[in-house]
Design a protein around this motif. Structure first.
Motif, PDB file in Angstrom:
ATOM      1  N   SER A  99       0.796  -1.234   0.000  1.00  0.00           N
ATOM      2  CA  SER A  99       0.000   0.000   0.000  1.00  0.00           C
ATOM      3  C   SER A  99       0.826   1.280   0.000  1.00  0.00           C
ATOM      4  CB  SER A  99      -0.943   0.009   1.212  1.00  0.00           C
ATOM      5  OG  SER A  99      -0.182  -0.024   2.410  1.00  0.00           O
ATOM      6  N   ASN A 100       2.076   1.229   0.492  1.00  0.00           N
ATOM      7  CA  ASN A 100       2.859   2.463   0.575  1.00  0.00           C
ATOM      8  C   ASN A 100       4.350   2.205   0.343  1.00  0.00           C
ATOM      9  OD1 ASN A 100       3.822   5.025   0.993  1.00  0.00           O
ATOM     10  ND2 ASN A 100       3.373   5.082   3.171  1.00  0.00           N
ATOM     11  N   PRO A 101       4.776   2.085  -0.914  1.00  0.00           N
ATOM     12  CA  PRO A 101       6.203   1.899  -1.163  1.00  0.00           C
ATOM     13  C   PRO A 101       7.022   3.165  -0.888  1.00  0.00           C
ATOM     14  CG  PRO A 101       5.049   2.149  -3.235  1.00  0.00           C
ATOM     15  CD  PRO A 101       4.002   2.104  -2.151  1.00  0.00           C
ATOM     16  N   TYR A 102       6.335   4.276  -0.616  1.00  0.00           N
ATOM     17  CA  TYR A 102       7.003   5.558  -0.355  1.00  0.00           C
ATOM     18  C   TYR A 102       7.337   5.783   1.125  1.00  0.00           C
ATOM     19  CZ  TYR A 102       5.179   6.729  -4.989  1.00  0.00           C
ATOM     20  OH  TYR A 102       4.884   6.737  -6.319  1.00  0.00           O
ATOM     21  N   VAL A 103       6.958   4.870   2.003  1.00  0.00           N
ATOM     22  CA  VAL A 103       7.144   5.081   3.435  1.00  0.00           C
ATOM     23  C   VAL A 103       8.612   5.416   3.731  1.00  0.00           C
ATOM     24  CG1 VAL A 103       7.540   2.632   3.974  1.00  0.00           C
ATOM     25  CG2 VAL A 103       6.648   4.161   5.742  1.00  0.00           C
ATOM     26  N   PRO A 104       8.863   6.455   4.524  1.00  0.00           N
ATOM     27  CA  PRO A 104      10.249   6.747   4.913  1.00  0.00           C
ATOM     28  C   PRO A 104      10.798   5.616   5.788  1.00  0.00           C
ATOM     29  CG  PRO A 104       8.839   8.645   5.309  1.00  0.00           C
ATOM     30  CD  PRO A 104       7.941   7.496   4.998  1.00  0.00           C
ATOM     31  N   ILE A 105      11.995   5.154   5.463  1.00  0.00           N
ATOM     32  CA  ILE A 105      12.633   4.069   6.213  1.00  0.00           C
ATOM     33  C   ILE A 105      13.973   4.571   6.722  1.00  0.00           C
ATOM     34  CG2 ILE A 105      13.507   1.711   6.156  1.00  0.00           C
ATOM     35  CD1 ILE A 105      11.612   1.193   3.782  1.00  0.00           C
ATOM     36  N   ILE A 106      14.140   4.512   8.034  1.00  0.00           N
ATOM     37  CA  ILE A 106      15.396   4.904   8.681  1.00  0.00           C
ATOM     38  C   ILE A 106      16.134   3.625   9.056  1.00  0.00           C
ATOM     39  CG2 ILE A 106      16.458   6.084  10.638  1.00  0.00           C
ATOM     40  CD1 ILE A 106      13.906   7.882  10.718  1.00  0.00           C
ATOM     41  N   MET A 107      17.335   3.443   8.514  1.00  0.00           N
ATOM     42  CA  MET A 107      18.165   2.289   8.845  1.00  0.00           C
ATOM     43  C   MET A 107      18.958   2.630  10.092  1.00  0.00           C
ATOM     44  SD  MET A 107      19.348  -0.767   8.235  1.00  0.00           S
ATOM     45  CE  MET A 107      18.976  -1.235   6.552  1.00  0.00           C
ATOM     46  N   LEU A 108      18.796   1.819  11.130  1.00  0.00           N
ATOM     47  CA  LEU A 108      19.496   2.013  12.396  1.00  0.00           C
ATOM     48  C   LEU A 108      20.371   0.793  12.619  1.00  0.00           C
ATOM     49  CD1 LEU A 108      19.804   3.533  15.092  1.00  0.00           C
ATOM     50  CD2 LEU A 108      17.864   2.211  15.922  1.00  0.00           C
ATOM     51  N   THR A 109      21.684   0.982  12.615  1.00  0.00           N
ATOM     52  CA  THR A 109      22.570  -0.173  12.692  1.00  0.00           C
ATOM     53  C   THR A 109      23.897   0.171  13.346  1.00  0.00           C
ATOM     54  OG1 THR A 109      23.662  -1.898  11.380  1.00  0.00           O
ATOM     55  CG2 THR A 109      23.444   0.274  10.362  1.00  0.00           C
ATOM     56  N   GLY A 110      24.526  -0.836  13.895  1.00  0.00           N
ATOM     57  CA  GLY A 110      25.869  -0.693  14.433  1.00  0.00           C
ATOM     58  C   GLY A 110      26.921  -0.878  13.359  1.00  0.00           C
ATOM     59  N   HIS A 111      26.486  -1.293  12.163  1.00  0.00           N
ATOM     60  CA  HIS A 111      27.392  -1.525  11.038  1.00  0.00           C
ATOM     61  C   HIS A 111      27.354  -0.302  10.127  1.00  0.00           C
ATOM     62  CE1 HIS A 111      27.564  -5.702  12.291  1.00  0.00           C
ATOM     63  NE2 HIS A 111      26.249  -5.676  12.361  1.00  0.00           N
ATOM     64  N   SER A 112      28.284   0.627  10.346  1.00  0.00           N
ATOM     65  CA  SER A 112      28.221   1.900   9.618  1.00  0.00           C
ATOM     66  C   SER A 112      29.373   2.088   8.641  1.00  0.00           C
ATOM     67  CB  SER A 112      28.181   3.051  10.618  1.00  0.00           C
ATOM     68  OG  SER A 112      29.332   3.028  11.442  1.00  0.00           O
TER      69      SER A 112
END
Length: 181
Positions: free
Chosen positions: A82-95
């Motif tokens: 329904s929403n491929p535009y959703v903002p996604i924040i990647m939060l990771t210890g692997h930077s």
């Protein structure tokens, strides 16, 4: 300065670490959010995404079943949800740089390295709400414009290649989240 009314936004936090989910929930509640949904792996995250229709997702990279990158690629499939535009924040210890680039190329909207701070999380959320990037659709990519500064006059070595480019304006969260104050 834009003020965000966080109680108007729905968040989905996907992380296999219960302690990290609790930290994120506490920070989001501290910002004023009322609706924070959680999932412990990529499969449960995809199911929660479909069920709750969050305004913003925060996902870890390394999780069981499928990781945050695979989850993002599934969500970024036009017509698949329904929403491929959703903002996604990647939060990771692997930077490492290669992971930041892989995240960007999968369609991640913002990247945040652990350990997190309230200020860093707030800034990423403010970016996705107040400064949304247009979405790009090519043969091989669908997601937020990977360039933060765009210029039609640019002719350098990083010029976009690959044929036709369709630029799509996604629904803005700013009207929904704008504070009346």
């Amino acid at each position: 300065m834009v003020r965000i009314d966080f109680n108007r936004l729905r968040f989905l936090v996907i992380d296999d670490n219960a302690h990290m989910r609790r930290i994120l929930r506490t920070l989001l509640h501290g910002f004023g959010t009322r609706e924070v949904y959680e999932a412990e792996d990529g499969a449960a995250g995809l199911e929660a995404f479909t069920h709750y229709s969050p305004d913003i997702m925060i996902t870890d990279w390394a999780m069981p079943i499928f990781d945050g990158l695979e989850l993002t690629q599934m969500i970024r499939q036009p017509g698949a949800n329904s929403n491929p535009y959703v903002p996604i924040i990647m939060l990771t210890g692997h930077s490492e740089k290669k992971r930041v680039i892989a995240s960007r190329d999968a369609g991640i909207t913002e990247f945040l390295a652990k350990p997190i701070s309230a200020k860093g999380l707030y800034q990423r959320i403010l970016n996705v709400v107040a400064n949304p990037r247009p979405f790009i659709k090519t043969k091989t990519y669908f997601g937020p414009d990977r360039r933060r500064n765009t210029s039609n006059a640019y002719i350098g070595p990083e010029r976009r290649v690959g044929g036709e480019v369709e630029i799509l304006q996604q629904p803005s969260l700013l009207d929904k989240a704008r504070s009346a104050v």
